[in-house]
Design an enzyme around this catalytic site. Structure first.
Site, mmCIF file in Angstrom:
data_model
loop_
_atom_site.group_PDB
_atom_site.id
_atom_site.type_symbol
_atom_site.label_atom_id
_atom_site.label_comp_id
_atom_site.label_asym_id
_atom_site.label_seq_id
_atom_site.Cartn_x
_atom_site.Cartn_y
_atom_site.Cartn_z
ATOM 1 C CG ASP A 478 -20.285 -5.995 -11.397
ATOM 2 O OD1 ASP A 478 -21.445 -6.153 -11.803
ATOM 3 O OD2 ASP A 478 -19.284 -6.469 -11.972
ATOM 4 C CG ASP A 548 -21.044 -7.983 -18.605
ATOM 5 O OD1 ASP A 548 -20.506 -6.886 -18.406
ATOM 6 O OD2 ASP A 548 -21.148 -8.862 -17.730
HETATM 7 C C1 DGJ Z 1 -19.521 -7.988 -14.660
HETATM 8 C C2 DGJ Z 1 -19.324 -6.625 -15.252
HETATM 9 O O1 DGJ Z 1 -20.389 -6.292 -16.070
HETATM 10 C C3 DGJ Z 1 -18.007 -6.610 -16.001
HETATM 11 O O2 DGJ Z 1 -17.845 -5.385 -16.658
HETATM 12 C C4 DGJ Z 1 -16.899 -6.862 -15.022
HETATM 13 O O3 DGJ Z 1 -16.843 -5.809 -14.095
HETATM 14 C C5 DGJ Z 1 -17.123 -8.190 -14.323
HETATM 15 N N1 DGJ Z 1 -18.442 -8.272 -13.766
HETATM 16 C C6 DGJ Z 1 -16.095 -8.399 -13.243
HETATM 17 O O4 DGJ Z 1 -16.337 -9.521 -12.509
#
Ligand code: DGJ
Length: 733
Positions: A478, A548
């Site tokens: 991430d 997201d």
């Molecule tokens: C952003 C990601 O896109 C989510 O799926 C998740 O992993 C969060 N970060 C966790 O902080």
């Protein structure tokens, strides 16, 4: 596939069976771009006849060449700053005497089989017999610095891979101030610019605008490719649709700041440039040093957007994505993020895993919050060791999950550091920041200086330890903020322009080292969803969390927009809970499943709380995934409506390359009473006319009927967020 040089007219021809790309050296030793498009047979002409008026006022021309050939007019192959090409240009190199005037005069060329790697950067690959490269050396005549343009053509593809290397063959130190990966000029401006637009949780919608005199485009200074745009662009004829018209596009194999500029000149000529954003870039080259740009891929189709996208998808699959997973069905996963957020312990994770195993899910991914003392997003980034208050014995937990028959995956955010962390206590100087200057936070975190070797070493060691000790078979990588105060305490003042690019090189190096140590590790890229969805990343990871926004209704346009360049197998797509956490919208479990099928497919909800009906549906969906994933992943993709999923009704299809089967998915987002579109005949693209196909195991029709008349879908489209799925399978006559 062919590369030809014609000595008579000093012309270069790049060809496959479908396109020609032609350039020639003019009287003033400038490399002129002549043509790119549908194949032409045109090798012996006198190309000097192809030009705009050269005696235009206010168009400076070179002294001593006996011609009025102004650099400000006519398509050029690689333009430089300062000698009268007033359009946006591709190259600017500062010399010791202070001048940034740069010339790109033709010097020599070389043609060789195969293609060279670009050290430290992702680049496309193919067997030596399957591609050929043309390297044209230009020269900055003020200094002797060489600028080498690389063009690789491929046997099995209409893509041209391009990159540029500067070799400082002078005896002075120079600074590269701008060096684009690709320039593409045209004699006309009869184009729409088509490109991705978005924001966090709403990435890669497709925008289309006509181009006009002036500069249009987009620049990114975030240090990462970002949610807002994508390092790619398309120039399409205004009449181009999914099924017809000229479509030219380029994408960069790069995950940092980039720039896309399209300029229409006063003579209505078009110039397109893509490369590292020069606003954030400079690079010092001592005598003898060299610098290679990221690679850019140039794609052309004369048959509209769908064919263009298929060319891009196939090329990425065969020549860019390296992961051994790319042609394999990925383990069907459940991720705990939207199920628990930071509130979990080993017991809860094992409960999820047990339930998942029972439902046929194949891997559990533990997301953010397992390390340091991270109970919210304010602490612990950088401390890649287990929070034992949540997970008493990590290894034992993974073993238990493995004993249920599940693989185990883990989340990292390697490039970041929290002020509240052990890492920060020990290495406050590892942060990107300007001394004595206020720092900016993003999600309460700071960014590590990935250009420093010791930072990459630390991350490699700590991540490797976790991966090796705990049988981790997948990681989610991430990145939840963009770069600010881009300054490295490791570099001198005159080299601070290198920091942003060195950051990207550090990210790539960490990927490379981890994949060398763990060659079968499945890495899913992520940056707050799809904030770093680019071809550079895909060289290291076969899939990227697409957004997201996990709302299936919203995901249709996000995924269809993403498909402009990127194949289904690269798009992370999960079924999440309703009401959806991002939009509060509720849509049926089945609809969510149909949409997630168009990506990697997985779950992201608390399945221990699902009703029996929902669990039964999950079992159906697991079977559906196994039935269709090969087709979705390996088939050709067709968008059957215009507008990349922005309309209410969309149909799209996956067709096996041997035409033995196809899956058409029809979705309707909103229902309008008495909507005439409710009665749709769903056409099945590109199957064999004369073969019989069974439709959903119910009846048979000939391919030509399915292609042209279609399947009646009348019963499918009634209501909000509804869908139909049509599987046609060739049967023996
Ligand atoms: C952003 C990601 O896109 C989510 O799926 C998740 O992993 C969060 N970060 C966790 O902080």
């Amino acid at each position: 596939m062919n590369i030809i040089y014609n000595e008579e007219n000093r012309a270069f021809f790049l060809e496959t069976s479908n396109y020609s790309y032609v350039m020639f050296v003019d009287k003033a030793d400038s490399l002129r771009h002549l043509y790119y498009g549908k194949k032409i047979d045109h090798r012996n002409s006198d190309f000097s006849t192809y030009q705009m008026a050269t005696d235009l006022s206010f168009a400076p021309y070179p002294e001593n060449f006996g011609c009025l050939e102004s650099l400000s007019i006519n398509p050029r192959e690689f333009s430089a700053f300062g000698s009268g090409d007033y359009r946006v240009n591709a190259c600017r190199i500062a010399k010791e005497n202070g001048t940034e005037v740069t010339s790109c005069h033709y010097k020599s060329y070389e043609i060789f089989d195969g293609k060279k790697e670009i050290k430290g950067l992702p680049s496309s690959f193919a067997d030596t017999q399957k591609c050929r490269t043309l390297a044209i050396t230009l020269e900055d005549r003020f200094s002797g610095v060489e600028i080498i343009l690389y063009y690789t053509v491929f046997v099995d593809s209409d893509v041209i891979a391009r990159s540029v290397k500067v070799v400082n063959s002078s005896n002075q130190t120079v600074q590269i101030k701008n060096l684009m990966s690709l320039q593409l000029d045209f004699f006309h401006s009869n184009f729409d610019m088509v490109y991705h637009c978005g924001i966090w949780a709403n990435e890669r919608h497709v925008n289309r605008v006509g181009i006009k005199q002036g500069i249009q485009g987009f620049k990114n200074s975030r240090g990462s490719s970002g949610h807002q745009h994508n390092p790619s662009f398309v120039l399409a004829s205004p009449s181009a649709t999914e099924n017809c018209g000229d479509v030219y596009g380029a994408m960069l194999l790069y995950s940092g700041s980039y720039s896309v500029e399209i300029e229409v000149s006063e003579l209505s000529e078009t110039r397109a440039l893509i490369g590292i954003n020069p606003e954030l870039f400079s690079w010092e080259l001592k005598s003898g040093d060299e610098f290679h740009t990221p690679e850019a891929l140039l794609i052309y189709s004369e048959k509209g957007f769908t064919d263009f996208s298929q060319k891009s998808h196939n090329f990425l699959m065969e020549h860019v994505i390296r992961s051994p997973w790319k042609h394999k069905k990925r383990p069907l996963l459940i991720n705990n993020w939207e199920a628990t957020y930071f509130k979990f312990n080993d017991e809860k994770i094992c409960d999820l895993a047990k339930e998942a195993a029972d439902l046929g899910i194949e891997m559990l991914v533990l997301d953010d919050g397992w390390f340091g003392h991270r109970n919210d997003d304010k602490t612990s980034l950088g401390d890649w060791f287990v929070d034992t208050t949540k997970i008493k014995n990590f290894k034992a937990m993974v073993q238990k999950i493995n004993s249920f028959g599940l693989k185990f995956g883990l989340w990292f955010e390697p490039e970041m550091i929290s002020v509240d962390s052990e890492l920060y206590k020990n290495h406050p100087d590892w942060v990107l920041c300007v001394p004595n200057y206020p720092r900016s936070l993003g999600r309460t975190q700071l960014v590590l200086d990935m250009g420093r070797k010791e930072v990459v070493d630390y991350l490699f060691d700590s991540m490797s330890l976790m991966i090796a000790e705990n049988n981790i078979e997948y990681i989610k990588w991430d990145m939840n903020r963009n770069l600010t105060e881009i300054f490295s305490s490791k570099l001198p003042a005159n080299r601070q322009g290198e920091v942003a690019h060195r950051y990207v090189l550090g990210v790539y190096e960490l990927h490379e080292r981890l994949l060398t140590r763990f060659p079968n590790l499945l890495i899913e890229g992520c940056s707050g969803g799809g904030g770093r969805f680019d071809a550079g990343m895909l060289y290291y990871v076969p899939q990227i969390w697409c957004s997201d926004d996990s709302d299936a209704y919203e995901r249709i346009a996000i995924q269809l927009g993403t498909s402009l360049f990127y194949p289904a197998s690269t798009m992370g797509a999960h079924i999440s809970a309703c009401p959806n956490h991002q939009t509060r919208r509720s849509v049926s479990f089945e609809f969510r499943g149909a949409v997630a099928l168009g990506g990697t497919f997985g779950y992201e909800l608390d399945i221990t709380k699902c009703s029996d009906e929902e669990k039964a549906e999950i079992r159906n969906q697991v079977a559906m995934y196994h039935k269709f994933n090969d087709l979705v992943r390996e088939g050709n993709f067709y968008r059957m409506n215009e507008n990349f999923g922005e309309e209410s009704i969309n149909s799209y299809a996956y067709v096996a390359k041997d035409k033995s089967e196809a899956l058409v998915i029809l979705t309707q987002k909103i229902n309008v009473p008495c909507n005439k579109q409710q009665i749709q005949f769903v056409r099945v693209p590109d199957i064999d006319d004369d073969a019989l196909y069974e439709v959903n195991g119910e009846y048979t029709l000939y391919g030509s009927t399915l292609k042209n008349l279609g399947i009646s879908s009348e019963r499918t489209l009634f209501g909000h967020a509804t869908f139909g799925m049509y599987h046609v399978v060739k049967v023996d006559k």
